[in-house]
Enzyme design. Structure first.
Site, PDB file in Angstrom:
ATOM      1  N   LYS A 106       0.852  -1.188   0.000  1.00  0.00           N
ATOM      2  CA  LYS A 106       0.000   0.000   0.000  1.00  0.00           C
ATOM      3  C   LYS A 106       0.885   1.234   0.000  1.00  0.00           C
ATOM      4  CE  LYS A 106      -4.472   0.731   0.174  1.00  0.00           C
ATOM      5  NZ  LYS A 106      -5.463  -0.205  -0.397  1.00  0.00           N
ATOM      6  N   ALA A 223     -18.353   1.511  -5.741  1.00  0.00           N
ATOM      7  CA  ALA A 223     -18.684   0.204  -5.163  1.00  0.00           C
ATOM      8  C   ALA A 223     -20.197   0.068  -4.959  1.00  0.00           C
ATOM      9  CB  ALA A 223     -17.931   0.015  -3.854  1.00  0.00           C
ATOM     10  N   GLY A 224     -20.814   1.086  -4.352  1.00  0.00           N
ATOM     11  CA  GLY A 224     -22.241   1.013  -4.024  1.00  0.00           C
ATOM     12  C   GLY A 224     -23.133   0.956  -5.256  1.00  0.00           C
TER      13      GLY A 224
HETATM   14  P1  NAD Z   1     -16.574   6.563  -4.021  1.00  0.00           P
HETATM   15  O1  NAD Z   1     -15.849   7.797  -3.615  1.00  0.00           O
HETATM   16  O2  NAD Z   1     -16.817   6.281  -5.454  1.00  0.00           O
HETATM   17  O3  NAD Z   1     -17.992   6.514  -3.275  1.00  0.00           O
HETATM   18  C1  NAD Z   1     -18.170   6.728  -1.922  1.00  0.00           C
HETATM   19  C2  NAD Z   1     -19.660   6.959  -1.675  1.00  0.00           C
HETATM   20  O4  NAD Z   1     -19.891   7.036  -0.272  1.00  0.00           O
HETATM   21  C3  NAD Z   1     -20.165   8.264  -2.286  1.00  0.00           C
HETATM   22  O5  NAD Z   1     -21.440   8.028  -2.856  1.00  0.00           O
HETATM   23  C4  NAD Z   1     -20.308   9.169  -1.084  1.00  0.00           C
HETATM   24  O6  NAD Z   1     -21.306  10.166  -1.258  1.00  0.00           O
HETATM   25  C5  NAD Z   1     -20.733   8.152  -0.048  1.00  0.00           C
HETATM   26  N1  NAD Z   1     -20.591   8.636   1.330  1.00  0.00           N
HETATM   27  C6  NAD Z   1     -19.600   9.371   1.871  1.00  0.00           C
HETATM   28  N2  NAD Z   1     -19.883   9.636   3.157  1.00  0.00           N
HETATM   29  C7  NAD Z   1     -21.071   9.053   3.417  1.00  0.00           C
HETATM   30  C8  NAD Z   1     -21.893   8.976   4.553  1.00  0.00           C
HETATM   31  N3  NAD Z   1     -21.542   9.560   5.700  1.00  0.00           N
HETATM   32  N4  NAD Z   1     -23.045   8.282   4.468  1.00  0.00           N
HETATM   33  C9  NAD Z   1     -23.415   7.687   3.322  1.00  0.00           C
HETATM   34  N5  NAD Z   1     -22.673   7.721   2.214  1.00  0.00           N
HETATM   35  C10 NAD Z   1     -21.522   8.397   2.255  1.00  0.00           C
HETATM   36  O7  NAD Z   1     -15.766   5.386  -3.338  1.00  0.00           O
HETATM   37  P2  NAD Z   1     -15.802   3.833  -3.697  1.00  0.00           P
HETATM   38  O8  NAD Z   1     -14.712   3.528  -4.635  1.00  0.00           O
HETATM   39  O9  NAD Z   1     -17.211   3.417  -4.008  1.00  0.00           O
HETATM   40  O10 NAD Z   1     -15.369   3.244  -2.287  1.00  0.00           O
HETATM   41  C11 NAD Z   1     -16.299   3.075  -1.224  1.00  0.00           C
HETATM   42  C12 NAD Z   1     -15.718   2.106  -0.225  1.00  0.00           C
HETATM   43  O11 NAD Z   1     -15.435   0.887  -0.880  1.00  0.00           O
HETATM   44  C13 NAD Z   1     -14.391   2.552   0.399  1.00  0.00           C
HETATM   45  O12 NAD Z   1     -14.330   2.067   1.724  1.00  0.00           O
HETATM   46  C14 NAD Z   1     -13.360   1.852  -0.440  1.00  0.00           C
HETATM   47  O13 NAD Z   1     -12.139   1.656   0.256  1.00  0.00           O
HETATM   48  C15 NAD Z   1     -14.073   0.544  -0.697  1.00  0.00           C
HETATM   49  N6  NAD Z   1     -13.520  -0.186  -1.841  1.00  0.00           N
HETATM   50  C16 NAD Z   1     -13.688   0.291  -3.112  1.00  0.00           C
HETATM   51  C17 NAD Z   1     -13.129  -0.393  -4.176  1.00  0.00           C
HETATM   52  C18 NAD Z   1     -13.305   0.059  -5.574  1.00  0.00           C
HETATM   53  O14 NAD Z   1     -12.827  -0.656  -6.493  1.00  0.00           O
HETATM   54  N7  NAD Z   1     -13.982   1.159  -5.828  1.00  0.00           N
HETATM   55  C19 NAD Z   1     -12.386  -1.584  -3.937  1.00  0.00           C
HETATM   56  C20 NAD Z   1     -12.238  -2.044  -2.634  1.00  0.00           C
HETATM   57  C21 NAD Z   1     -12.823  -1.324  -1.600  1.00  0.00           C
END
Ligand code: NAD
Length: 417
Positions: A106, A223-224
């Site tokens: 990392k 992710a969501g």
């Molecule tokens: P992103 O920045 O694309 O999305 C994050 C989302 O969370 C946004 O919609 C934001 O508005 C929302 N958010 C922020 N604060 C919030 C709150 N208090 N309540 C509700 N929603 C809130 O990030 P991502 O890439 O989707 O990553 C999200 C999580 O998934 C992180 O923990 C990241 O480490 C993990 N993750 C992502 C990937 C990937 O490939 N994208 C891989 C492994 C892990």
């Protein structure tokens, strides 16, 4: 374990718990308890106003018994060396669980990318790449995007590295690249797809029918959103979604495609016509079959874990559940699919990207998705078997599986010199 502990202490504590279950000898435990190498670099960069500013960057390489170090690079004002060390250990476990031939790494730079111009960002990224160039490489350490980095930064790092090492294109030094320079089809959706595959497998084990079953999703980013799309494709009913600006709910189901368009246009899920707004914290406590935390760490804590009604919690986000909350959920018979398993789809497709780069060949999206499905399904089933055999929660079962795989490689390779 308190929620304020530093991440590296949390990581070592998790290691110790799993080491006890695995009856690991102290020497092996001690090797795993600290990264093989942590590099701190000064990153001087010229700002647009002509001043020189010096940033601090890190690269932590935890373990390479199973293959090259692998893990993202994050840009954030709160990056610390302990955070990067912990994340590199978790990457070792994540890659071992997904059974891909990588160790864990990392990196990060302490900076606020929101306050930097595009040119400043490029100069900082290239200088950081220059500073870590001697310890990364296609067969030694392959970085990837993480918080506030993406394809753009990966392209600069690849270009800098290629220029330094003989000036021929080396796409295999980094993953998460744009498609035009060797990125993989299916990478954008990979994390959400991995989450949906683990949910499908969990439902099979628990005898739960997913068709029509309600799911709530916290966080609507990469992710969501893809978790929502793919769970809806499996027939699940998305009943609640939140993002940083608010939360919405509709018991009869929300159209994910329409919500994605709404979010794209308005920058938030709030105000969506097909749902009403609810308090943010309620999303985690709704009556639903599956809950997907896909935003931030420490969202399910000892104060709200008792109110979670879902049967399955699939951690798309990293670290959304605190250790105290884990025990409460386990006690309430809720199956938590831990982050190191549930969100392993991202690194798995990164591995596919690297394989394609090494061979300078490209796969169809269908091929990527089908390989991902088979990897993640096996990973889920391996962890689930440990969970049953040792009667521990899925997080401990995952770490146990990972440690056993890493230690086996370490023992077979031996210690030299
Ligand atoms: P992103 O920045 O694309 O999305 C994050 C989302 O969370 C946004 O919609 C934001 O508005 C929302 N958010 C922020 N604060 C919030 C709150 N208090 N309540 C509700 N929603 C809130 O990030 P991502 O890439 O989707 O990553 C999200 C999580 O998934 C992180 O923990 C990241 O480490 C993990 N993750 C992502 C990937 C990937 O490939 N994208 C891989 C492994 C892990």
């Amino acid at each position: 374990m308190s929620e304020s502990l530093n991440p590296f202490e949390v990581a070592v504590k998790q290691l110790d718990e799993a080491a006890k279950l695995a009856k690991l000898d102290k020497g092996m435990r001690d090797i795993l308890a600290s990264p093989n190498r942590v590099l701190t670099v000064a990153v001087p960069a010229r700002m647009d106003n002509g001043e020189i500013k010096v940033y601090t960057g890190f690269r932590s390489q935890h373990n390479s018994a199973r293959g090259p170090y692998k893990g993202g690079i994050r840009y954030h004002p709160q990056v610390t060396v302990d955070e990067v060390k912990a994340l590199s250990m978790w990457m070792t476990w994540k890659c071992a669980i997904a059974n891909i031939p990588y160790g864990g790494g990392k990196g990060g730079i302490i900076c606020n990318p929101k306050e930097l111009s595009e040119n400043e960002l490029e100069r900082i990224t290239r200088r950081y790449a220059y500073s870590i160039a001697d310890i990364i490489g296609p067969l030694t350490d392959i970085p990837a995007p993480d918080v506030y980095t993406g394809g753009k930064e990966m392209a600069w790092i690849m270009d800098t590295y290629s220029a330094l090492k003989g000036n021929y294109l080396q796409p295999d030094v980094i993953t998460g690249k744009p498609l035009s320079i060797g990125g993989s089809l299916g990478r954008n959706e990979a994390t959400g797809r991995g989450v949906s595959i683990t949910v499908r497998e969990a439902a099979k084990k628990l005898g739960i029918k997913l068709k029509g079953a309600p799911v709530a999703i916290q966080g609507f980013g990469n992710a969501g959103q893809f978790a929502a799309v793919l769970l809806a494709e499996m027939g699940m009913k998305v009943i609640a979604v939140s993002d940083s600006k608010g939360s919405i709910h509709n018991r009869d189901g929300i159209s994910v495609d329409s919500l994605r368009s709404h979010k794209l246009k308005n920058g938030a899920v709030s105000g969506f016509q097909g749902a009403s707004s609810i308090a943010d914290k309620e999303v985690l406590e709704l009556d639903c079959t599956v809950l997907v935390p896909a935003a931030l760490e420490n969202q399910i804590t000892k104060s709200n874990a008792g109110k979670v009604k879902a049967k399955i919690v699939a951690e798309a986000a990293n670290g959304p559940t605190t250790p105290d909350a884990d025990d409460i959920l386990f006690g309430n018979d809720i199956l938590v699919i831990p982050d190191i398993l549930a969100n392993g789809g991202g690194v798995t497709v990164s591995y596919f990207e690297w394989l394609q780069n090494l061979r300078r060949e490209y796969w169809t999206e269908a091929e990527v998705n089908s390989r991902l499905d088979s990897n993640i399904s096996s990973a889920f089933n391996d962890v689930y078997n440990n969970h049953k055999e040792f009667n521990v929660n899925m997080r401990k079962a995952s770490t146990l599986l990972a440690i056993n795989r890493v230690v086996e490689a370490m023992k077979i390779r031996g210690l030299w010199p």
